[in-house]
Write a protein that holds these residues in place. Structure first.
Motif, short mmCIF file in Angstrom:
data_model
loop_
_atom_site.label_atom_id
_atom_site.label_comp_id
_atom_site.label_asym_id
_atom_site.label_seq_id
_atom_site.Cartn_x
_atom_site.Cartn_y
_atom_site.Cartn_z
N CYS A 66 0.82 -1.21 0.00
CA CYS A 66 0.00 0.00 0.00
C CYS A 66 0.85 1.26 0.00
O CYS A 66 0.40 2.32 -0.38
CB CYS A 66 -0.95 0.00 1.19
N GLY A 67 2.08 1.16 0.47
CA GLY A 67 3.00 2.30 0.46
C GLY A 67 2.88 3.23 1.64
O GLY A 67 3.59 4.23 1.71
N TYR A 68 2.00 2.92 2.58
CA TYR A 68 1.76 3.88 3.65
C TYR A 68 2.88 3.89 4.70
O TYR A 68 3.18 4.91 5.28
CB TYR A 68 0.41 3.60 4.33
N CYS A 69 3.53 2.74 4.90
CA CYS A 69 4.63 2.72 5.87
C CYS A 69 5.94 3.14 5.23
O CYS A 69 6.94 3.34 5.91
CB CYS A 69 4.79 1.32 6.47
N ARG A 126 1.92 -3.29 7.93
CA ARG A 126 0.77 -4.17 8.06
C ARG A 126 0.56 -5.01 6.80
O ARG A 126 -0.05 -6.06 6.86
CB ARG A 126 -0.48 -3.35 8.39
N CYS A 127 1.05 -4.52 5.66
CA CYS A 127 0.87 -5.29 4.43
C CYS A 127 1.76 -6.53 4.41
O CYS A 127 1.58 -7.40 3.58
CB CYS A 127 1.18 -4.44 3.21
N LEU A 134 -2.37 0.35 8.06
CA LEU A 134 -1.52 1.37 8.69
C LEU A 134 -2.09 2.78 8.49
O LEU A 134 -1.94 3.64 9.35
CB LEU A 134 -0.08 1.27 8.18
S1 FES Z 1 3.29 -1.26 2.58
FE1 FES Z 1 1.34 -1.14 3.53
S2 FES Z 1 1.91 -0.88 5.58
FE2 FES Z 1 3.80 -1.29 4.65
#
Ligand code: FES
Ligand code: FES
Lengths: 161, 750
Positions: free
Chosen positions: A104-107, A140-141, B194
């Protein structure tokens, strides 16, 4: 909230100087995201439990959600927006893409900033060390293996020099 | 030069640059001018009523713009149906702020809107509610007497009740030579993507809204907002170009969307509402489940009788369903089966699908009892599965469109070194640690939903592809681009996929591992349509070199048109556009599964996982040291992103087996560890060496692409494989997930 006097705060962010009137309870994270439109730094918990908000402050990795912006008066901050050299990506950014080190790229911004700080600390020698020292950054991914692979590739490059 | 086939290439994610530079914008990151901030206030009691609200201290605060509670909520749609999203289970949908009733702890009861985030958050501490409390029930194991049949509703066809009994289970079980029974308990889990749930609403005037929302279904949420607030569909646009993970939590519109839109319409302003991490525990979750199984086998090691009963938790207002119990009969051909699924309503929020819903909990129980039975029979657990292997679906007696599970067993076992296993429990030691090896089978459905796609060959000779689906981190954007480029004979750089926008042609929400099959198939269908149009045009135009060429000889490759055996006859897409007087070509098409054909078949993805654990002899701490998963999921469009899906879901399996659980205080009826410090998910240091193998599986029946989806299958076998490995290491069967060292030390099991 009774005392609404803001404090003049100077910050250098990604080589740009900012003079900001800030209330003392505003976090560095919310300063970046809500006031300076630097939304690359992420909020995942606001409690120092996920690492998504990691930025570099005077070269060291810090959690911007646990940092009141006014306490960093005079500091030099690098966020994910300042990691690349113009269009030229940082080796870690390239390695993250190559190793599919995100979903998802969020972290991701937090992981990259944290990895830069971690490599600079110079404490990691093995892959196990890297895993341990990066464990403050949750994903989380479940892109963990790719993240560690990417960091190891860059680390081995540095160790080689 | 010939284009390489793009399907099957391990392309790096096309949005990678945006994600590593911080340019990718998520729902809470649209900093439009004059933005107001909303902060949600949640109930601190579990059940009862609000008697009064005191907002005087809040109103006295500078910067507060408005407080919304049930007392001043404007009247809105009142038909329940108008609140029912595409994923709404049977029951009465929760309508935020519609009355003073408290149904669960953490229910949203007010929205405070202020000029900045800090003021809104501080103001939330000043609002005072007086409640009347009632007694409540939140623990499934204490409320099994309330279990009853699930209600039937619109979503029942997607989640049918368990199949009817076959043969005579009780008789067969009583006379079985080998038998085993066990109970399995699963606690509550929260998705915890997240990214925090957030909505940014841009008020465009005239009943028109542009909404950036965290969701898995842009159209689902568009319809919800339009129906509830009485707006025209075309005036509501929901965008989700980047979604920071969801795992099921975004399948239904969540309450921050409702509250944000409410505030925006009432105040005629741009508004953002972001939830806090603790509020991420205040809507859907994976339900508590208790399962009882009895399996029997004969002397030859054939399973003869299977009984699987499950009771799941639901809320007091909706009947959330999972498909938990029928999976064993899609794998093992026992003649006598008895399956039962019931729900116990509790005073909690309605559960919602969470990665591999039902399947992962059900397969944990099934594959653990299979392991136990193998030990009773004195058979190797893998041999026992092979001895009960079925090429057809035993529950329907229909063939599978494809099933390469045997290949998964073989390749997985080889890679892992399974044949070197000493079957005796607690027989392998490494210093102070006991080493255990376990394996299990995984299965998941292969869904396909109807989807519509639109394509344009632009004036510049590029291909545009449009569909409303999201990309929640699955790699959808890259995969769809590959599919389109491959089908049209154009390079990936010349394709733009437009998605994550309710204005685009129809897509279901992104769930069930269905989007590659759904949108992907629609893209193939619409491009074929486009090609037909182009061929007709070019054959009809005067002096066309293609005039005499039969239609089926014309091919699209290297960004142009050519002829099968005459590669020299070639025109580029740019030349084609020129010949078309500079006009673009367009096509749109709806595609769905071929139900008539598929009626004769069963469909599923399969997997086999092999796991090594080490257990500290004194402390009981468990570490997964190695894990191999072999997957049969049809054609793999992009091995790089598909591998990441499997690795991610293997980590989810490890987490379910050993780490994560939301704990409820039975006296308060509230989740006690609603934060990421105490809700444990694996960190980098917990991640073992992992291998992913894709079995070759050619499926010419399932859909045009032969794809089945990879989002959940990688998770379904892991929890049982770990529990079985823990047994092999220690000789103890812990059926209560997550397995923590205390359970192992006390061995209280369930
Ligand atoms: S890529 Fe989605 S939380 Fe790390
Ligand atoms: S947002 Fe700062 S650690 Fe999670």
């Amino acid at each position: 909230m009774e005392n609404n006097s803001s404090i003049l705060t100077s910050l250098t962010i990604n080589s740009k100087d900012y003079k900001l009137e800030l209330l003392p309870w505003v976090s560095l994270l919310d300063t970046l995201r809500e006031r300076l439109n630097l939304t690359g730094t992420k909020k995942g918990c606001d409690h120092g439990q996920c690492g998504a908000c990691t930025v570099l402050c005077d070269g060291k990795r810090i959690l911007s959600c646990l940092t009141l912006a006014v306490t960093k008066n005079g500091s030099d901050i690098t966020t994910i927006e300042g990691v690349a050299d113009g269009k030229e990506l940082h080796p870690l950014q390239k390695a993250f893409i190559e190793h599919d080190a995100f979903q998802c790229g969020y972290c991701t911004p937090g992981q990259i900033c944290s990895a830069i700080g971690m490599l600079r600390e110079g404490k990691a020698t093995t892959r196990e060390d890297v895993k341990e020292l990066m464990s403050g950054n949750l994903c989380r991914c479940g892109a963990n293996s790719g993240i560690i692979d990417a960091i190891m590739q860059v680390k081995e490059g540095i160790d080689h020099e | 030069m010939e284009n390489k086939p793009l399907i099957g290439q391990p392309l790096s994610r096309l949005e990678g640059y945006e994600k590593v530079t911080g340019n990718a914008q998520y729902a809470a990151e649209y900093n439009i001018p004059d933005l107001l901030y909303g902060y949600v206030v949640n109930s601190t009691i579990t059940k009862g009523k609000i008697l009064s609200v005191d907002v005087s201290d809040v109103l006295a605060l500078q910067g507060v713009v408005k407080i919304f509670t049930h007392e001043n909520r404007p009247s809105l749609a009142w038909f329940d149906l108008q609140y029912a999203d595409m994923d709404a289970p049977p029951g009465t949908v929760f309508k935020p702020l519609s009355d003073n009733i408290i149904r669960y702890n953490g229910q949203p009861i007010a929205l405070i809107v202020a000029e900045d985030l800090e003021t809104a958050r501080y103001a939330s501490t000043l609002i005072k509610f007086v409640y009347e409390e009632e007694t409540f029930n939140t623990i499934l194991s204490q409320n099994l007497d309330k279990a009853r049949e699930p209600k039937i509703g619109m979503s029942t066809p997607l989640k049918p009740p368990p199949p009817k009994p076959t043969g005579n289970f009780e008789q067969a079980y009583a006379s079985a030579e080998f038998k085993t029974e066990a109970k399995y308990r699963h606690g509550t889990e929260h998705h915890n993507p997240l990214e925090l749930f957030a909505t940014t609403t841009i008020y465009e005037g005239d009943g028109k809204l542009t909404i950036y929302d965290k969701t898995q279904g842009t159209i689902n949420n568009q319809l919800y907002v339009a129906n509830v607030f009485g707006l025209k569909y075309k005036n509501v646009r929901v965008l989700a170009p980047y979604v920071g993970g969801a795992f099921g939590s975004g399948l239904r519109p969540q309450y921050q969307l409702f509250l944000c839109v409410l505030a925006s319409l009432e105040l005629k302003r741009n508004v953002r509402v972001t939830l806090e991490r603790k509020q991420m525990f205040s809507f859907g979750h994976r339900p508590q489940v208790i399962q009882s199984l009895r399996f029997g086998a004969d002397n030859s090691g054939k399973v003869t009788a299977m009984n699987h009963n499950a009771v799941g938790e639901t809320s007091a207002y909706e009947d959330y369903n999972e498909i938990l119990v029928p999976w064993s009969h899609k794998l093992y051909p026992a003649a006598n089966t008895l399956f039962e699924y019931k729900l116990a309503p509790l005073d909690l929020a309605t559960p919602i699908d969470m990665r591999a819903p039902g399947g992962v909990s059900g397969m944990h129980a099934i594959e653990c009892i299979m392991d136990e039975l193998a030990y009773k029979l004195n058979m190797d657990p893998l041999d026992f599965r092979l001895n009960n292997y079925s090429e057809i679906d035993p529950s329907t007696q229909k063939p599978f469109t494809s099933k390469e599970l045997k290949q998964c067993y073989k390749k997985g076992a080889e890679k892992f070194g399974w044949h070197m296993r000493n079957p005796k429990p607690a027989s392998t030691k490494k210093g102070n640690r006991l080493v255990g090896w376990g394996m299990a089978t995984g299965i998941w459905d292969a869904y396909q939903f109807p989807a519509r796609a639109e394509v344009i060959l632009t004036k510049e000779g590029r291909l545009e592809v449009h569909n409303a689906t999201t990309d929640i981190g699955t790699g959808t954007m890259t995969v769809m681009t590959q599919i389109a480029a491959d089908e049209f004979g154009i390079s990936v750089d010349e394709v733009s996929f437009f998605y994550g926008d309710s204005k685009k042609p129809f897509s279901m929400f992104q769930g069930g591992s269905a989007i590659t099959a759904s949108t992907g198939t629609a893209i193939v269908a619409v491009i074929r349509e486009l090609k037909k149009k182009i061929i007709k045009k070019i054959k009809d135009s005067p002096n066309s070199p293609f005039k005499e060429i039969p239609e089926d000889q014309i091919v699209f490759r290297n960004s142009g048109l050519s002829v099968k055996k005459q590669p020299d006859l070639f025109i580029t897409f740019q030349e084609l556009i020129k010949a078309n007087k500079g006009k673009e070509f367009k096509a749109a098409k709806l595609a769905g599964p071929d139900l008539l054909k598929l009626r004769k078949f069963s469909k599923a993805t399969h997997s086999a996982s092999f796991v090594e654990v080490e257990v500290d002899k004194d402390l009981g701490t468990i570490t997964v040291t190695r894990a191999v998963t072999a997957v049969a999921a049809g054609k793999i469009i992009n091995p790089k992103t598909a591998r990441s899906q499997i690795l991610g879901s293997m980590i989810w399996g490890i987490s379910k087996a050993l780490h994560e659980e939301t704990l409820i205080d039975p006296n308060l009826g509230k989740y006690m560890n609603a934060n990421l410090g105490e809700y444990h998910i694996p960190v980098h240091a917990d991640i073992p060496e992992m291998e992913v193998i894709f079995a070759e599986e050619n499926d010419g029946l399932i859909n045009e692409l032969g794809v089945k989806g990879v989002g959940e299958i990688g998770m379904t076998a892991i929890p049982a494989a770990i529990a079985n490995a823990v047994f092999h290491a220690t000789g103890k069967r812990i059926n209560d997930l997550p397995i923590h060292f205390d359970k192992l030390m006390g061995h209280h099991g369930y």
